[in-house]
Design an enzyme around this catalytic site. Structure first.
Site, PDB file in Angstrom:
ATOM      1  N   ASP A   1     -26.477  12.595 -18.788  1.00  0.00           N
ATOM      2  CA  ASP A   1     -27.041  11.255 -18.761  1.00  0.00           C
ATOM      3  C   ASP A   1     -28.435  11.377 -19.376  1.00  0.00           C
ATOM      4  O   ASP A   1     -28.995  12.480 -19.460  1.00  0.00           O
ATOM      5  CB  ASP A   1     -27.107  10.764 -17.307  1.00  0.00           C
ATOM      6  CG  ASP A   1     -27.796   9.417 -17.181  1.00  0.00           C
ATOM      7  OD1 ASP A   1     -27.505   8.519 -17.997  1.00  0.00           O
ATOM      8  OD2 ASP A   1     -28.630   9.271 -16.275  1.00  0.00           O
TER       9      ASP A   1
ATOM     10  N   ASP B   1     -31.651   8.786 -19.143  1.00  0.00           N
ATOM     11  CA  ASP B   1     -32.757   8.409 -18.259  1.00  0.00           C
ATOM     12  C   ASP B   1     -32.561   9.000 -16.867  1.00  0.00           C
ATOM     13  O   ASP B   1     -31.534   8.773 -16.218  1.00  0.00           O
ATOM     14  CB  ASP B   1     -32.846   6.885 -18.136  1.00  0.00           C
ATOM     15  CG  ASP B   1     -33.004   6.195 -19.476  1.00  0.00           C
ATOM     16  OD1 ASP B   1     -34.129   5.794 -19.805  1.00  0.00           O
ATOM     17  OD2 ASP B   1     -31.992   6.059 -20.192  1.00  0.00           O
TER      18      ASP B   1
ATOM     19  N   ASP C   1     -27.693  11.257 -12.556  1.00  0.00           N
ATOM     20  CA  ASP C   1     -28.485  11.039 -11.344  1.00  0.00           C
ATOM     21  C   ASP C   1     -28.100   9.767 -10.596  1.00  0.00           C
ATOM     22  O   ASP C   1     -28.878   9.288  -9.752  1.00  0.00           O
ATOM     23  CB  ASP C   1     -29.976  10.992 -11.692  1.00  0.00           C
ATOM     24  CG  ASP C   1     -30.350   9.769 -12.521  1.00  0.00           C
ATOM     25  OD1 ASP C   1     -29.584   9.434 -13.454  1.00  0.00           O
ATOM     26  OD2 ASP C   1     -31.383   9.143 -12.232  1.00  0.00           O
TER      27      ASP C   1
END
Length: 226
Positions: free
Chosen positions: A13, A15, A172
């Site tokens: 991922d 960001d 996240d």
């Protein structure tokens, strides 16, 4: 770790996992708030919502104090400001660059799958000098569906010329882990990212929980030396 697992590609991922983009995103959001006559917010309070997109950030800050039209106007301004300041203050999470170098040294491919739109993903990757190194870069509008749908994950594998069963995806947020699992990939939950106070990443169903980027290499080496 299953004995028949062969790792060939590490997908990230963007960001909150590969890059700490919070300083630029929050600065541009606060600039948009000020531009439209709304009070600025504490960066630490809004950081956990970054993984859910700009509108989620705005809605969490404003609640019922702004109309839908005002929220849309703020979003437009925020994204325009962000496009013009894509990497002013964004930085790699500590250890990420070393991790990428070590992944490459192990003859593994790596790439990015994000829900961020190409309008922002591609200039950011270029600014960070990652474009030429990544085997694939998939944004939220690259395919017909964003995460947690498996389509962007499978498109990443197609572009990187790898089998989804030989990939691990690191993110996240719960939808990151779901996306990876939907594509039958291994998954790592990045607990160092933009987690909300009530998040319980250990319950997301990831294959492992990592608290620092350096632990990615530990997991990789276990997979390679099973």
């Amino acid at each position: 770790m299953p004995t028949d697992f062969n790792l060939s590609c590490v997908l990230f991922d963007l960001d909150g996992t590969l890059v700490d983009t919070a300083p630029d995103l929050i600065a541009c959001m606060n600039k948009a708030f000020r531009h439209h006559g709304f009070p600025m917010v504490d960066p630490e309070a809004i950081k956990p919502f970054i993984s859910f997109g700009a509108m989620a950030m705005i809605k969490d800050c404003l609640g019922d104090t702004a109309t839908a039209q005002e929220q849309d106007a703020i979003l437009t301004s925020m994204l325009d400001f962000y496009q013009d300041n894509i990497a002013e203050h964004s930085v790699f999470f500590t250890g990420i660059l070393d991790t990428l170098t070590e992944i490459e040294a192990r003859d593994l491919k790596w790439g990015v799958v994000t829900n961020k739109r190409e309008r922002f993903t591609l200039p950011l990757m270029e600014a960070l000098q990652l474009t030429g190194r990544a085997a694939c870069i998939i944004s939220g509008d690259t395919t017909g569906h964003p995460k947690p749908h498996p389509e962007p994950m499978l498109e990443a594998c197609k572009r990187a010329a790898v089998n989804p069963l030989e990939c691990v995806y690191i993110g996240d947020a719960p939808h990151d882990i779901t996306a990876g699992k939907n594509a039958q990939m291994k998954t790592l939950a990045a607990a160092y990212g933009y987690l909300k106070p009530d998040d319980q990443p250990e319950t997301w169903g990831a294959d492992a929980l990592i608290t620092t980027p350096a632990q990615i290499l530990t997991w990789i080496d276990t997979a390679l030396c099973r």
